[in-house]
Design a protein around this motif. Structure first.
Motif, PDB file in Angstrom:
ATOM      1  N   GLU A  85      -0.168   5.318 -13.042  1.00 53.33           N
ATOM      2  CA  GLU A  85       1.039   4.744 -12.437  1.00 53.33           C
ATOM      3  C   GLU A  85       1.314   5.357 -11.072  1.00 53.33           C
ATOM      4  O   GLU A  85       1.705   4.654 -10.137  1.00 53.33           O
ATOM      5  N   ILE A  86       1.081   6.655 -10.951  1.00 51.70           N
ATOM      6  CA  ILE A  86       1.261   7.292  -9.637  1.00 51.70           C
ATOM      7  C   ILE A  86       0.252   6.709  -8.657  1.00 51.70           C
ATOM      8  O   ILE A  86       0.591   6.365  -7.523  1.00 51.70           O
ATOM      9  N   LEU A  87      -0.965   6.532  -9.140  1.00 47.73           N
ATOM     10  CA  LEU A  87      -2.021   5.992  -8.279  1.00 47.73           C
ATOM     11  C   LEU A  87      -1.630   4.621  -7.734  1.00 47.73           C
ATOM     12  O   LEU A  87      -1.686   4.371  -6.533  1.00 47.73           O
ATOM     13  N   TRP A  88      -1.189   3.725  -8.626  1.00 42.12           N
ATOM     14  CA  TRP A  88      -0.903   2.387  -8.111  1.00 42.12           C
ATOM     15  C   TRP A  88       0.476   2.263  -7.457  1.00 42.12           C
ATOM     16  O   TRP A  88       0.889   1.212  -7.051  1.00 42.12           O
ATOM     17  N   THR A  89       1.170   3.390  -7.375  1.00 42.65           N
ATOM     18  CA  THR A  89       2.346   3.414  -6.504  1.00 42.65           C
ATOM     19  C   THR A  89       1.933   3.866  -5.104  1.00 42.65           C
ATOM     20  O   THR A  89       2.373   3.323  -4.096  1.00 42.65           O
ATOM     21  N   ILE A  90       1.064   4.892  -5.063  1.00 40.42           N
ATOM     22  CA  ILE A  90       0.692   5.484  -3.772  1.00 40.42           C
ATOM     23  C   ILE A  90      -0.258   4.567  -2.992  1.00 40.42           C
ATOM     24  O   ILE A  90      -0.107   4.382  -1.788  1.00 40.42           O
ATOM     25  N   LEU A  91      -1.224   3.999  -3.708  1.00 41.95           N
ATOM     26  CA  LEU A  91      -2.237   3.181  -3.022  1.00 41.95           C
ATOM     27  C   LEU A  91      -1.619   2.087  -2.153  1.00 41.95           C
ATOM     28  O   LEU A  91      -1.962   1.971  -0.974  1.00 41.95           O
ATOM     29  N   PRO A  92      -0.695   1.273  -2.697  1.00 43.24           N
ATOM     30  CA  PRO A  92      -0.096   0.229  -1.848  1.00 43.24           C
ATOM     31  C   PRO A  92       0.621   0.801  -0.641  1.00 43.24           C
ATOM     32  O   PRO A  92       0.618   0.198   0.440  1.00 43.24           O
TER      33      PRO A  92
END
Lengths: 342, 198, 612
Positions: A85-92
């Motif tokens: 979840e952190i990953l797909w918050t930061i990536l965008p």
């Protein structure tokens, strides 16, 4: 898979269909539209990558994990995954930060007005037509904007009625015309030719019919056009044209109350389009039809039919008062007079 | 229906808070309109032409005092001292009505003497709309408090057990009072302050 | 209630209806379930009228230079289509779910203020009728749903159409505000023991956030409408440009309301999808806390982006840059939600039925609308897309492919609970595929013609523009959507009466509404449930705890009583609204009626005083 194929077809359609259409935003002829199309292509491709990836994920998951008959598979029970979840918050965020750089710089580019524009044009939005004033060159015309090729043109936008929006898709994106607030934009066209423009903010009954043309001239053509526009209107000799002239200037018809014909003492109006050189324009009634004898007659006969809600049809004496209505022969005379105003 | 609520608070009290939050946005939009149009359009009659700060200061003071009086009324009701409660209620209502009287006087002064109507210019339009809306709020408050006071004249209608009714009215009253302080500062004081472009 | 209502000092008989039947039952009802059904049916009928308006628009645009519909009527049609779909369709359809489902999901017997709830419905109904009656009273509003000043002022718009719009939206605003107050208080204060905020079902969460947005956003549009009304009725100068007014005031006020409004429309649908996907995947929602936070962040950011609707109005490069960035940021929480929905389905055992089809349809369509939304956030290139069909494509992907798909999914999902009957699955799937195909063929080509320069809100276009082919396709496909909706209606009507019995828990549900009978009894829960976990009902089923014998008897449960007053107050408002349009004396009478009926309402006795 089908989705991916269909999406690539869709993209092909965008490219192939858009290009040569009269108002396509992909077919650019000036630096502003070009940069806008470039920025669009960045975000378009970025968007496409995300779109295809996520659509594929949605469809994959839906089919892969569908409930099958005669299967005892139990659904996995998990509540989340913090790392993911952190990953797909930061990536965008990173993604957007990267693509925003050219986008933001373009905003400033468009907003920085040229210091020494070749031409300044004051655009006035009216209910369903555009007035173009060249304050430095002392020329006023309507619905056909002439500009010199390859030069920066500063546009001041103003209206004394409702909102409009000034838009030439192939040359520059739109800017709204707002009463009590003079907006500015600059345009530049890199190729001579004729371009379509249209009002892009709803402005009333005939909003759809509020169009204009931009004619990009070579420097010589532009100078010649300006010189010609500055001249006084042609005074007719032909009897039919003369009859039209008489009707036009007569108090009964009252055309001169709203229309300006430079050089005439009786036609000093500023409400309607300036008609000094109306015969030299290619189109009539804000770019909705060719400037021919026949079209002009129809327009003079019943403007409300061609452009519902226009002010001439509702306020012109000859259209309000049946006693003053124009006869067919008067219409013919008027049309030939106006056509003679080359 | 069960008497118990999840939070233990009375639902009507939460309703009142939510309503006041909403009303904040209402006044914020009106004050925003006033500020956006400040100094635009025909400048006369403008704020410095019409406002009489000393007079409005008095009415502001009266409204502020009415809030204090409201606090006393509530405090006595909770202690079941109905007599004192009534006295403070009357005083609150009178002060509220006085404020309204000042506003009517002010409006008629502006209208007849200074020739400022809502149609005159943007200042007239935004000023009357904003202060008029506030005036309607005060009027509703006065009527509401009046109804509570009237009921209290009958035996056992109003007591510490029913203090929620007064609590809600008081909340509303304080809110309207606070809004006026903002209006007084933004419209009246800033409007006539010399160092401020108007 | 802890308080005793103030006693009336004089004697007056305010009798309360006792067990009314038939039509009186519906008029005086304060039961949240009946009000929910009323909301749903009314809103759906309005949705149909909005759809007919859309079909007429599409018919006129089927080919170049068509003359089927007069320009003036066309302008009225697109104004009413948008106004109808937003204020009379999507919002009240969501409100229907709020009404029916929220008290069941939080384990309450009713909403916090049952009579206020009835008032919301009647005010909504009358507001809708005011709006729609304009078609028969001299013409509808014609300035677009965002009615940009100054074209709405009497100088440029002398007819009554705009007046209907102005008062109609205010009345509808009162309805929405009253409903939202009610739902905020209900969700804060009527939760069953143990139902903490982080155990609320996501639909309830989304409703809660929606209601907060609404309570803060509607006052802003109300002020704008009041200003316009004062201008039109009393010659004030708010939007009078000859007195120096700046028309951008309207745009700012409108979009400060209008952008949160977008989330008011979409968040309930997101909530519905967040119920359907876990239920049919047989899995808990993926990242519950992140879902809640993302929605809260979206709602917060919704207040900081309004000017992206105004990129071309000359706000200057600083404002445009700021609003570009804030708008792009909204993509982040939206993306989180999207990924979490996919995560919810991942590893699941997903049933392939109508509700999941609509939910997956929602995801895939909302994704397209979301991405085109990010495209618009780039103000530099938005100069080309603003006010073109590209925008029309975007907003329909979000509102039709998004909100409406979510709502249709929700109707199928809760249909067995509400009616006790099962819908026809085959017809449901047919309905989905027709709508899905129709949606994409209608709205996807709008991206092309938008980029090819077709402005929105034009009643005609020239043949040489090259827009004719896709416009033809769109018109044809719009009728495909209409057929999809037709199958939906047939399915609903048929199944409501004759569908097979659904049973209490046909989906093996997770939330409290599935723990009671279908349709639910008037009192909802015999015993107020004690909640111990998120998805409490599901958890208890896993532990083998199903039904517990209750000692409570239905007749001991005190329910909110019927009342005439909510409807009468709403009627008074309506009279006042028409009064503003036609005659201020009538308006005064209407206001007097509101005051009197509100007093009667507050002094209304309770039939069984022992109830307290």
């Amino acid at each position: 898979m089908k989705k991916i194929i269909s999406l690539s077809i869709v993209f092909l359609l965008i490219v192939s269909c858009g290009k040569d259409l009269p108002m396509s935003t992909f077919d650019t002829y000036g630096p502003i539209a070009e940069e806008q199309a470039f920025i669009f292509s960045i975000i378009f491709w970025a968007g496409m990558v995300v779109l295809v990836a996520v659509e594929a994920a949605i469809i994959y998951v839906y089919f892969k994990y569908r409930r099958r008959k005669n299967s005892n598979r139990k659904a996995a029970q998990f509540h989340g995954n913090t790392k993911l979840e952190i990953l797909w918050t930061i990536l965008p965020v990173v993604f957007l930060a990267i693509v925003s750089v050219p986008a933001l710089s373009a905003i400033w580019n468009f907003a920085t007005m040229p210091e020494n524009p070749a031409v300044v044009v004051n655009v006035k939005g009216h209910q369903y037509w555009f007035e173009f004033q060249y304050p430095d060159l002392h020329v006023v015309t309507a619905n056909e904007l002439h500009i010199p090729v390859g030069k920066q043109v500063l546009i001041n936008l103003d209206s004394n009625n409702v909102l409009h929006s000034f838009w030439i898709p192939k040359i520059a994106g739109k800017t709204d015309i707002i009463p009590n607030q003079t907006n500015q934009m600059w345009i530049q066209a890199d190729h001579t030719g004729l371009y379509y423009g249209q009002c892009a903010e709803f402005c009333g009954e005939s909003h759809a019919l509020m169009r204009f043309r931009v004619i990009v001239d070579t420097d010589e053509d532009f100078a010649a056009w300006i010189d010609h526009q500055k001249t006084e209107a042609y005074v007719p000799n032909d009897p039919l044209e003369k009859e039209g002239y008489t009707i036009f200037m007569s108090p009964k018809a009252g055309c001169g109350g709203c229309h300006m014909i430079h050089g005439s003492k009786k036609a000093k109006g500023r409400i309607g389009p300036n008609l000094t050189h109306v015969g030299s324009r290619q189109h009539l009634a804000a770019g909705i039809m060719e400037n021919t004898q026949d079209n002009l007659r129809q327009w003079i006969k019943d403007p409300g039919k061609i452009k519902p809600g226009n002010i001439m049809a509702s306020q012109g004496a000859v259209y309000m008062d049946p006693n003053k209505a124009l006869t067919d022969s008067e219409v013919i005379a008027l049309a030939s007079y106006l056509q003679s105003l080359k | 229906m069960s008497d118990e609520t999840t939070t233990g608070l009375n639902s009507r009290k939460i309703l009142m808070w939510v309503f006041l939050g909403s009303d904040c946005m209402f006044f914020a939009s009106l004050i925003g309109t006033y500020l956006i149009y400040k100094g635009m359009g025909a400048s006369h009659p403008g704020p410095s032409d019409v406002f009489d700060i000393p007079t409005t200061s008095v009415s502001t003071f009266v409204l502020l005092m009415s809030s204090m009086s409201m606090v006393f009324a509530y405090a006595y009701l909770v202690r079941d001292n109905i007599k004192a409660f009534r006295i403070w209620m009357v005083s609150t209502i009178i002060m509220g009505a006085t404020f309204l009287g000042f506003q009517i006087f002010e409006f008629s002064e502006f209208y007849f003497h200074d020739h400022l109507s809502p149609q005159t210019n943007l200042f007239g339009t935004t000023f009357y709309a904003l202060t008029g809306t506030h005036g309607i709020h005060v009027t509703i408050g006065v009527v509401w408090l009046g109804i509570i006071f009237y009921s209290s004249l009958f035996r056992n209608s109003v007591s510490s057990k029913t203090n929620l009714d007064l609590d809600l009215a008081a909340l509303y009253w304080h809110f309207v009072d606070i809004v006026w302080i903002v209006i007084f500062a933004v419209v009246y004081l800033f409007g006539t302050f010399r160092g401020f472009p108007s | 209630m802890t308080t005793i209502p103030l006693k009336l000092p004089f004697k007056i008989n305010l009798s309360r209806p006792v067990n009314p039947t038939g039509i009186w039952d519906w008029i005086t009802t304060t039961d949240h379930k009946k009000i929910g059904v009323l909301y749903g049916v009314t809103a759906f009928l309005m949705f149909i009228t909005g759809g007919i308006e859309a079909l007429l628009i599409r018919t006129q645009l089927a080919g170049p230079e068509m003359k089927i519909i007069a320009p003036e009527v066309y302008n009225q049609l697109f104004t009413m289509h948008a106004t109808t779909m937003i204020f009379l369709g999507v919002m009240p359809l969501s409100a229907a779910f709020f009404n029916y489902i929220i008290p069941l999901q939080i384990g309450a017997r009713d909403v916090a203020f049952p009579r206020l709830n009835a008032f919301s419905y009647w005010t909504f109904l009358f507001g809708a009728l005011i709006m729609k009656s304009s078609w028969f009273l001299g013409g509808s509003p014609n300035a677009g749903w965002f009615g940009y000043a100054p074209i709405t002022t009497t100088t440029f718009n002398a007819g009554h159409g705009i007046d209907f719009w102005v008062v109609g939206l205010q009345v509808l605003g009162v309805a929405s505000l009253a409903a939202s107050f009610n739902f905020i208080v209900t969700i804060i204060n009527m939760r069953a023991p143990g139902m903490s905020f982080m155990r609320l079902p996501l639909f309830t969460w989304m409703t809660f956030i929606t209601a907060i947005l609404l309570v803060l956003a509607f006052p802003v549009i109300t002020v704008a409408l009041i200003e316009l009304m004062l201008d039109r009725t009393f010659d004030f100068n708010f939007f009078n440009t000859s007195a120096g007014a700046n028309p951008l005031l309207w745009q700012h006020l409108f979009w400060i309301f209008g952008h949160p409004e977008v989330y008011i429309l979409i968040l309930p649908a997101m909530g519905i999808v967040s119920e359907i996907l876990p239920t049919f995947s047989k899995k808990p929602i993926f990242g519950y806390a992140a879902m809640v936070l993302a929605a809260a962040f979206i709602a917060f950011m919704g207040w900081l982006v309004w000017s992206h609707h105004m990129f071309t109005t000359g706000l200057g490069p600083i404002a445009n840059s700021v609003f570009t960035i804030t708008t792009m940021l909204i993509a982040v929480p939206t993306g989180v939600k999207m990924f979490n929905w996919i995560g919810t389905m991942w590893g699941g055992n997903i049933e392939f039925n109508t509700p999941t089809l609509f939910s997956v349809g929602f995801l895939s369509m909302f994704l397209i609308g979301g991405i085109s939304g990010v495209m618009h956030s780039f103000s530099a290139s938005d100069y080309q897309q603003q006010d073109t069909y590209f925008i029309v494509a975007h907003l329909h992907y979000v509102l039709f492919g998004g909100a409406i798909f979510g709502i249709f999914g929700g109707i199928y999902y809760w249909f067995p609970k509400i009616t006790g009957r099962m819908y026809d699955e085959k017809m449901g799937k047919l309905n989905f595929w027709l709508m899905f195909i129709g949606q994409n063929l209608t709205f996807f080509p709008m991206h092309f013609i938008g980029m090819q320069g077709m402005p929105r809100r034009i009643f005609t276009y020239d043949a040489n523009m090259g827009w004719a082919f896709w416009n033809g396709v769109e018109t044809f496909s719009a009728y495909v959507i209409a057929f999809g909706v037709l199958f939906f209606m047939i399915n609903m009507l048929k199944s409501w009466g004759n569908g097979p019995k659904a049973g209490d828990d046909p989906w093996d549900g997770r939330t409290l509404e599935w723990s009671i009978s279908s349709p639910p009894p008037v009192y909802n829960f015999l015993d107020v449930p004690k909640v111990e976990a998120l998805d409490d009902f599901w958890v208890k089923k896993q532990k083998g705890i199903t039904k517990i014998k209750s000692k409570t008897k239905p007749k001991d449960i005190h329910l909110p009583q019927a009342s005439y007053w909510p409807m009468l107050v709403a009627l008074g408002l309506t009279i006042a609204a028409y009064g503003i349009i036609y005659n201020l004396v009538v308006c005064g009478l209407g206001i007097a009626m509101v005051l009197i009926t509100v007093c009667a309402w507050s002094f209304e006795p309770v039939n069984e005083p022992d109830a307290h």
